[in-house]
Enzyme design. Structure first.
Site, PDB file in Angstrom:
ATOM      1  N   GLY A 215      58.579  37.106  35.759  1.00 40.01           N
ATOM      2  CA  GLY A 215      59.387  36.984  36.959  1.00 40.01           C
ATOM      3  C   GLY A 215      60.454  35.924  36.881  1.00 40.01           C
ATOM      4  O   GLY A 215      61.409  35.939  37.674  1.00 40.01           O
ATOM      5  N   SER A 267      42.432  39.167  43.404  1.00 35.20           N
ATOM      6  CA  SER A 267      41.654  39.783  44.477  1.00 35.20           C
ATOM      7  C   SER A 267      41.591  41.302  44.362  1.00 35.20           C
ATOM      8  O   SER A 267      41.199  41.973  45.305  1.00 35.20           O
ATOM      9  CB  SER A 267      42.228  39.383  45.845  1.00 35.20           C
ATOM     10  OG  SER A 267      42.071  37.996  46.077  1.00 35.20           O
ATOM     11  N   ARG A 425      39.577  37.386  48.057  1.00 33.17           N
ATOM     12  CA  ARG A 425      38.306  37.212  47.342  1.00 33.17           C
ATOM     13  C   ARG A 425      37.487  36.147  48.064  1.00 33.17           C
ATOM     14  O   ARG A 425      37.805  34.956  47.986  1.00 33.17           O
ATOM     15  CB  ARG A 425      38.580  36.799  45.902  1.00 33.17           C
ATOM     16  CG  ARG A 425      37.347  36.467  45.079  1.00 33.17           C
ATOM     17  CD  ARG A 425      37.730  35.967  43.704  1.00 33.17           C
ATOM     18  NE  ARG A 425      38.148  37.041  42.823  1.00 33.17           N
ATOM     19  CZ  ARG A 425      37.340  37.655  41.954  1.00 33.17           C
ATOM     20  NH1 ARG A 425      36.068  37.300  41.845  1.00 33.17           N
ATOM     21  NH2 ARG A 425      37.797  38.619  41.174  1.00 33.17           N
ATOM     22  N   TYR A 518      35.582  48.496  42.176  1.00 32.95           N
ATOM     23  CA  TYR A 518      36.342  49.429  41.357  1.00 32.95           C
ATOM     24  C   TYR A 518      36.475  50.788  42.064  1.00 32.95           C
ATOM     25  O   TYR A 518      36.929  50.861  43.189  1.00 32.95           O
ATOM     26  CB  TYR A 518      35.736  49.542  39.955  1.00 32.95           C
ATOM     27  CG  TYR A 518      35.644  48.200  39.262  1.00 32.95           C
ATOM     28  CD1 TYR A 518      36.791  47.430  39.069  1.00 32.95           C
ATOM     29  CD2 TYR A 518      34.425  47.672  38.853  1.00 32.95           C
ATOM     30  CE1 TYR A 518      36.728  46.185  38.457  1.00 32.95           C
ATOM     31  CE2 TYR A 518      34.350  46.418  38.239  1.00 32.95           C
ATOM     32  CZ  TYR A 518      35.507  45.683  38.058  1.00 32.95           C
ATOM     33  OH  TYR A 518      35.445  44.451  37.471  1.00 32.95           O
ATOM     34  N   GLU A 520      34.466  52.669  43.502  1.00 37.35           N
ATOM     35  CA  GLU A 520      33.699  52.813  44.750  1.00 37.35           C
ATOM     36  C   GLU A 520      34.470  52.288  45.964  1.00 37.35           C
ATOM     37  O   GLU A 520      34.114  52.573  47.104  1.00 37.35           O
ATOM     38  CB  GLU A 520      32.354  52.083  44.640  1.00 37.35           C
ATOM     39  CG  GLU A 520      31.519  52.445  43.440  1.00 37.35           C
ATOM     40  CD  GLU A 520      31.153  53.932  43.353  1.00 37.35           C
ATOM     41  OE1 GLU A 520      31.296  54.651  44.359  1.00 37.35           O
ATOM     42  OE2 GLU A 520      30.750  54.365  42.251  1.00 37.35           O
ATOM     43  N   ASN A 521      35.538  51.530  45.715  1.00 41.29           N
ATOM     44  CA  ASN A 521      36.323  50.993  46.828  1.00 41.29           C
ATOM     45  C   ASN A 521      37.050  52.083  47.613  1.00 41.29           C
ATOM     46  O   ASN A 521      37.567  51.823  48.704  1.00 41.29           O
ATOM     47  CB  ASN A 521      37.332  49.967  46.313  1.00 41.29           C
ATOM     48  CG  ASN A 521      36.654  48.751  45.723  1.00 41.29           C
ATOM     49  OD1 ASN A 521      35.502  48.444  46.043  1.00 41.29           O
ATOM     50  ND2 ASN A 521      37.357  48.033  44.855  1.00 41.29           N
TER      51      ASN A 521
END
EC number: 4.1.1.32
Length: 609
Positions: A215, A267, A425, A518, A520-521
């Site tokens: 960046g 996060s 998180r 992962y 399952e989110n």
């Protein structure tokens, strides 16, 4: 100097660069920087530039059609403390935007850049940070000047590069000048630090000196795509955010939903953006990737909230990226993808790359060099456990390489936004998902987004490092105005998105994660869209609506996850009461915050008593 100007004019003509304002801008900076030659580039030049970089040793081959680059050891990440937003109006000063007067910064950068590209080529990169034909196109066009060939190759992967982007735009383009500087003698991190990364927002000019990394150097990405873009959006009625964007299609009903959202560093933003449906739900749901880092959001003429990812590629963190955590990313950097790996470990004999979290560490050390270029086999004993790859090592690949990229990712109309989520998180307090149906409370939740402080040893355990909307490093105007702008833009939509806060990182008393994360989110996101549609009711709590256990699709989850489900769907009221005090102190920094935000804070605090 006359001969140089004449040479530049011929370069422009040969490249088909007809915009007189762009030609004048390039000629001016060629004189300032002292570049020995000028070259206008397009995406069609990629193969030639790669070949030149390989011949010069700036890139190394990673098998067929992939490449490795290594940056200077003190130039490996964004330098937030050296990143400045400058304007001519002190009222643009915010808490986080490191504001300085343009009259102070412009002369300083011109002085640093004068003659600093002597003997080098100035590459002219006309680019577009939007789908062509978008209603926001005029805010998305820019011309980056750089004296670094690797920056050109990265920009070709991250933006739409070619003279057609700017020829018809007159004087309405972002002027972005990048000069690498003498990296070994810039005093990085010392009181004599000479690096400056400045966005002069009210002049739509970006001046970056003293880096060739990420960046700091790919000026279309963060400096334009986020900082300049958000300032332009503030003045012109749209939002620019560090948001991922994904699509979920319910194959049973045929309905498709688009969810965008902000996540502080570490996060789970990229992994969520590139997620797939879990195996148990794959027959019903299809997930598509739009973007992992930036979203531009506006309300169209029909009152529909819409958004797109302005980027053309992915600049992903390599660390911990593997077939389990992010199989989509792995499939986007396969041989012949044109991917560029930066600051990972490299084996010159086998042309392999490796990073921590990629898989088992190679046991045969022959040929392996760490990210600094040192042979790993020759390390001293005290260095044996040092990382092979830099923690901020990266891969760059074009969106077309992402296997589940949406067919309409480049549609100039963007896509309708149905949900806005925030996720930090945190090991406790934040449940798996809590939905918010009130606009002011949704914006309030974004402003109080944060992730766990890393300095628990300093007595900060349980205190978040607040990162409003995940834009803390990228703010370009005052936070109070930012909050009002959110209320105004989203409030203008006829159909409001549903807001939510997610947290994949709750831990049990034994320290283990309570939710598998992962793929399952997807389950809580499906529930969120069902809640928006009125198909489920949820459970109302002081901090939002949580799923009732039976409302989540639990098919295929293991017994331990099912046993932990009640814990991840609980609200810890004492911890929330503690959090409200921290939030009040955080928000008090922002002078002039809209009363609607304070009223939302008071409502949540009162509900927790």
């Amino acid at each position: 100097m006359v001969d140089v100007v004449l040479d530049v004019v011929k370069v422009f003509d040969d490249a088909g660069l007809t915009n007189p304002h762009v030609r004048e801008y390039v000629a001016h900076w060629a004189e300032v920087t002292g570049a020995s030659r000028v070259e206008v580039v397009s995406a069609a030049d990629d193969a030639r530039l790669v070949a030149e970089s390989l011949e010069a040793g700036e890139l190394l081959p990673v098998g067929a059609g992939r490449y490795y680059s290594r940056s200077y050891r003190k130039d490996t990440a964004r330098a937030e403390e050296r990143t400045i937003v400058a304007t001519s109006d002190e009222r643009d000063r915010g808490t986080y935007n490191n504001w300085k007067p343009a009259a102070e910064m412009k002369p300083k950068l011109v002085e640093l850049m004068t003659g600093a590209s002597a003997g080098k080529t100035m590459y002219v990169i006309p680019y577009l940070m939007a789908p062509a034909g978008s209603p926001l196109e005029r805010f998305a066009a820019g011309v980056e000047l750089t004296d670094n060939r690797n920056v050109v190759l990265q920009m070709i992967r991250m933006a739409r590069v070619g003279v057609d982007s700017v020829n018809a735009l007159g004087n309405d383009f972002v002027r972005a000048v990048h000069v690498t500087g003498d990296l070994e003698n810039l005093g990085q991190g010392t009181p004599e630090d000479r690096r400056y990364f400045v966005t002069i927002a009210d002049e739509r000019t970006i001046l970056h000196f003293g880096s060739s990394y990420g960046g700091n150097a790919l000026l279309g990405k963060i400096a334009h795509g986020l900082r300049q873009g958000s300032y332009d959006g503030w003045k012109n009625g749209f939002l620019v955010e560090q948001f991922m964007l994904l699509g979920i299609t319910d194959k049973q009903t045929g309905r498709k939903y688009h969810i965008c959202g902000g996540f502080p560093s570490a996060s789970g933003k990229t992994n969520l953006a590139m997620t797939l449906a879990p195996d148990a739900l794959g027959d019903r749901y299809h997930v598509e990737f739009y973007g992992d880092d930036i979203a531009w959001i506006w309300v169209d003429d029909d009152g529909v909230l819409r958004g797109f990812n302005p980027e053309n590629g992915v600049f992903g963190v390599a660390k911990d990226t593997n077939e389990l955590t992010n199989p989509t990313a792995i499939d986007s950097i396969t041989p012949n993808s044109g991917a560029i790996f930066t600051n990972v470990a490299y084996n010159g004999k086998t042309q392999e790359v490796w990073w921590e979290g990629r898989g088992p560490q190679p046991t045969d050390l022959d040929g392996w060099l760490d990210w600094t270029g040192q042979p790993i086999a020759e390390r001293a004993a005290e260095q044996a456990d040092d990382p092979w790859a830099h923690p901020n090592s990266r891969f760059t690949t074009q969106l077309g390489n992402v296997p589940n990229v949406a067919a309409d990712w480049d549609d100039p109309r963007g896509v309708e936004i149905h949900g806005v989520i925030f996720g930090g998180r945190t090991r406790d307090r934040e449940p798996l998902i809590r939905a918010i149906t009130d606009l002011a409370e949704g914006v309030y939740d974004g402003l109080t987004l944060g992730a766990e402080a890393t300095a628990a040893a300093d007595g900060l355990e349980g205190v978040l490092r607040y990162d409003p909307m995940s834009m803390r490093p990228f703010m370009s105007y005052p936070e109070a105005d930012y909050a009002q702008h959110w209320l105004d833009v989203i409030g203008a939509a006829k159909s409001q998105p549903i807001f939510a806060h997610v947290n994949w990182f709750q831990r049990g008393e034994d320290g283990r994660f309570l939710w598998p994360g992962y793929r399952e989110n997807l389950r809580p996101l499906v529930w969120l869209m069902q809640l928006r549609n009125g198909e489920v009711a949820g459970v109302r709590t002081p901090v939002g609506i949580l799923p009732a256990r039976h409302e989540l699709d639990l098919e295929g989850l293991d017994e331990r996850t099912l046993a932990d489900l009640d814990a991840v769907l609980a609200v810890d009221v004492p911890r929330w009461q503690q959090e409200m005090g921290h939030r009040e102190q955080h928000l008090a920094q922002f002078e002039g915050l809209p009363e609607e935000i304070w009223a939302a804070h008071r409502r949540v605090a009162a509900a927790l008593i």
